[in-house]
Design a protein around this motif. Structure first.
Motif, mmCIF file in Angstrom:
data_model
loop_
_atom_site.group_PDB
_atom_site.id
_atom_site.type_symbol
_atom_site.label_atom_id
_atom_site.label_comp_id
_atom_site.label_asym_id
_atom_site.label_seq_id
_atom_site.Cartn_x
_atom_site.Cartn_y
_atom_site.Cartn_z
ATOM 1 N N ALA A 194 0.798 -1.218 0.000
ATOM 2 C CA ALA A 194 0.000 0.000 0.000
ATOM 3 C C ALA A 194 0.838 1.280 0.000
ATOM 4 C CB ALA A 194 -0.954 -0.008 1.196
ATOM 5 N N GLU A 195 1.787 1.387 0.905
ATOM 6 C CA GLU A 195 2.558 2.626 1.005
ATOM 7 C C GLU A 195 3.349 2.882 -0.279
ATOM 8 O OE1 GLU A 195 5.672 4.824 4.107
ATOM 9 O OE2 GLU A 195 4.987 2.773 4.472
ATOM 10 N N ALA A 196 3.985 1.819 -0.806
ATOM 11 C CA ALA A 196 4.741 1.960 -2.051
ATOM 12 C C ALA A 196 3.823 2.286 -3.222
ATOM 13 C CB ALA A 196 5.525 0.679 -2.327
ATOM 14 N N ALA A 197 2.608 1.728 -3.208
ATOM 15 C CA ALA A 197 1.661 1.998 -4.288
ATOM 16 C C ALA A 197 1.302 3.482 -4.333
ATOM 17 C CB ALA A 197 0.401 1.157 -4.108
ATOM 18 N N LEU A 198 1.034 4.078 -3.183
ATOM 19 C CA LEU A 198 0.682 5.496 -3.143
ATOM 20 C C LEU A 198 1.829 6.361 -3.644
ATOM 21 C CD1 LEU A 198 -1.192 5.545 0.273
ATOM 22 C CD2 LEU A 198 -2.209 6.024 -1.971
ATOM 23 N N THR A 199 3.047 6.023 -3.256
ATOM 24 C CA THR A 199 4.220 6.765 -3.720
ATOM 25 C C THR A 199 4.349 6.677 -5.231
ATOM 26 O OG1 THR A 199 5.384 6.381 -1.634
ATOM 27 C CG2 THR A 199 6.728 6.944 -3.548
ATOM 28 N N LEU A 200 4.150 5.474 -5.771
ATOM 29 C CA LEU A 200 4.267 5.244 -7.210
ATOM 30 C C LEU A 200 3.159 5.973 -7.974
ATOM 31 C CD1 LEU A 200 5.909 3.565 -9.310
ATOM 32 C CD2 LEU A 200 4.241 1.739 -8.980
#
Length: 577
Positions: free
Chosen positions: A296-302
């Protein structure tokens, strides 16, 4: 009245396929060649490596990499119709493999990275693959070790021969996206990706082009597997044109006109993901934004950095995004298209009010078979899923007798058309299609006088309560929009006076403080009273039965709910007496 609808019978026709706007080449390789020519020089895909490096391929580079895979496969002996397995997370090589297999004349077999050893054994045997291109490790699953466990000869033999997998000859390993640069040998029969590609470098582009020219739209191009919710997964064989038609079709159905940057954290072994994500991106000149596995956290950053405009995921993933520490500070203003995205639109930076046009499809039809489209305008009605898409014919039959029902009567939905599967692996056509070539979907619903489809869910899952039918899918869609819900499955539990009682089984997001009363109160504002669950049962993630493809095993959830409520399941002999 629509004259294409057979009077008095529940049969609805789409426009002829040749009347569909926007179609281009109808083979997998031809599609890539055409979008590359249209969008040469533009960015086609992006992925972040764990090192922090941003990797980007243009359309031209994707074409070159696909040619490279095709040449290596030809050098490895792949011929017309050879089945080649892809067991990978979402990474650039997945797409170059898919297109490369098609250009070489082979059939791409999509293998789930959620597979357990026994499930993978079944997939390899049922698909009769000759070559497997695989990620050594996806999350905690070591596929190198799993394959060696299934066939010890992988470790001990230089030339693989296996009575368990009699067609399997070659295994090609990629290092996982999470560990690039840390190569490791899996066994004596395993080849590294770089060595595999090197074997085809002496072959010419013209040889690949000549092979691709022999491939026709009706030839087999890909094999997917069903979820296996009630039995072992079934192999679903699709023609090239099923891929290509849906790739060209998705942007039009979703009403997108600009280049789309499409993100997903879900596997391309799902037909909906490979068709919608690739189609919306490549057919518009946009880009596929890859995340190997959902985090989730990496998805938002991407999503923020890559200015993603389409997010394709599931409601429980949107809940995880909302719970990520960077949710509130992420800039999601680029996001415009999110199927089932009510929770995403709660983010203050998301201004889009886009609602996905209702459409219906199945894995057997390579996703969408009906939708609302501009070339066949009809009034939109609540609960309707549009009309059959071009080339498709839909009929409604009696679930047991098989006879076509009068217009408007509820029954089993049957379909035929250009994206319908060629058949199930290992099954004869007569065991798969009826005498008129229709596939009986197992889904229930009806069509009206304008040819609009009203889908009501799986016939075996429909809940009959107090004389009314309740679609679990409709109830679960509302439950999934409630904050704190990770997973949900609504089922019917036997009831003395109602026949069945509507019961929702819900897995909470970690730390969420949901209550039964609060959730039911929410549902009463969104659903008709007879559809509102009389009970909400909170269950643990470990109790929520899923298939290897993360689809719900509804029958097992129904049994769990019955046990919790002290009721004998309908399948129990005691319940029928």
């Amino acid at each position: 009245m629509n004259t294409s609808l057979t009077p008095a019978l529940s049969i609805a026709h789409g426009l002829p396929l040749e009347a569909e706007p926007g179609l281009g080449a109808l083979t997998i390789g031809g599609y890539l060649r055409e979008v590359t020519r249209r969008h040469t020089g533009r960015e086609a895909l992006v992925i972040d490596l764990p090192s922090g490096e941003r990797v980007s391929w243009s359309y031209d580079k994707l074409w070159e990499r696909s040619l490279e895979v095709a040449k290596a496969l030809i050098a490895a002996g792949v011929g017309k119709g050879t089945r080649v397995g892809i067991l990978m997370s979402n990474r650039p090589e997945y797409l170059s493999s898919l297109f490369g297999i098609a250009l070489a004349g082979g059939i791409a077999v999509s293998l789930s990275t959620f597979s357990t050893p026994s499930e993978l054994e079944h997939l390899l045997q049922a698909s009769a693959v000759s070559i497997v291109l695989y990620d050594r490790q996806v999350l905690k699953t070591d596929f190198g070790a799993m394959l060696t466990e299934l066939e010890p000869a992988i470790q001990t033999s230089n030339a693989l021969t296996s009575s368990k997998f009699p067609f399997l000859q070659r295994l090609i390993v990629l290092e996982p996206a999470a560990a690039l640069g840390h190569a490791r040998e899996d066994g004596r029969s395993v080849e590294r990706w770089s060595d595999f590609l090197a074997q085809g470098r002496g072959l010419s582009d013209s040889l690949v082009e000549a092979r691709a020219h022999t491939v026709k739209p009706h030839d087999a191009g890909g094999l997917f597997f069903s979820s296996g919710t009630t039995s072992v997964p079934k192999g679903i064989l699709h023609a090239h044109r099923a891929f290509a038609i849906q790739w060209w079709r998705w942007p039009r159905v979703l009403r997108v006109n600009e280049p789309v940057r499409s993100w997903t954290g879900n596997g391309f072994f799902w037909s909906a993901n490979i068709t919608m994500v690739v189609g919306t991106a490549f057919s518009t000149g946009g880009a596929v934004i890859l995340q190997p596995t959902f985090e989730a956290e990496a998805a938002l950053t991407l999503i923020e950095r890559e200015r993603v405009s389409l997010m394709n995921g599931r409601p429980h993933q949107w809940v995880r995004l909302q719970s990520a520490p960077n949710w509130s500070r992420s800039d999601l203003s680029s996001v415009r298209y999110v199927p089932r995205g009510e929770l995403i639109r709660e983010h203050p930076s998301v201004q889009s009010q886009w609602e996905r046009p209702n459409s219906f499809g199945t894995t057997e039809t390579m996703t969408i078979l009906s939708a609302y489209t501009s070339e066949r305008p009809v009034e939109r009605k609540p609960g309707a899923f549009g009309t059959p898409l071009p080339g498709n014919t839909l009929k409604v039959v009696h679930p047991h007798g098989g006879q076509t029902l009068p217009l408007g009567e509820r029954g089993e939905l049957c379909i035929k058309g250009p994206t319908l599967m060629l058949g199930y692996a290992g099954k004869s056509p007569e065991d798969t299609f009826d005498d008129e070539g229709y596939f009986h979907t197992g889904d229930g619903g009806f069509v009206d006088e304008e040819g609009r489809l009203f889908w009501e869910g799986r016939l075996t899952h429909l809940i009959k309560t107090g004389g009314a039918n309740v679609s679990p899918e409709e109830v679960d869609a509302v439950i999934a929009s409630f904050p704190g819900v990770r997973r949900t499955q609504t089922v019917g539990v036997p009831h003395e006076t109602l026949s069945e009682m509507v019961v929702a089984c819900v897995v909470k997001l970690e730390g969420a403080s949901l209550t039964e009363d609060a959730l039911i109160a929410h549902l009463k504002t969104r659903l008709a009273s007879f559809k509102v669950p009389r009970r909400v049962l909170f269950v643990e993630e470990a109790e929520f039965a899923l298939t290897g493809n993360e689809k719900t095993k509804v029958d097992e959830i129904r049994k769990l709910a019955s046990q919790r409520l002290g009721v004998a399941p309908a399948s129990d002999p005691a319940a029928r007496e």
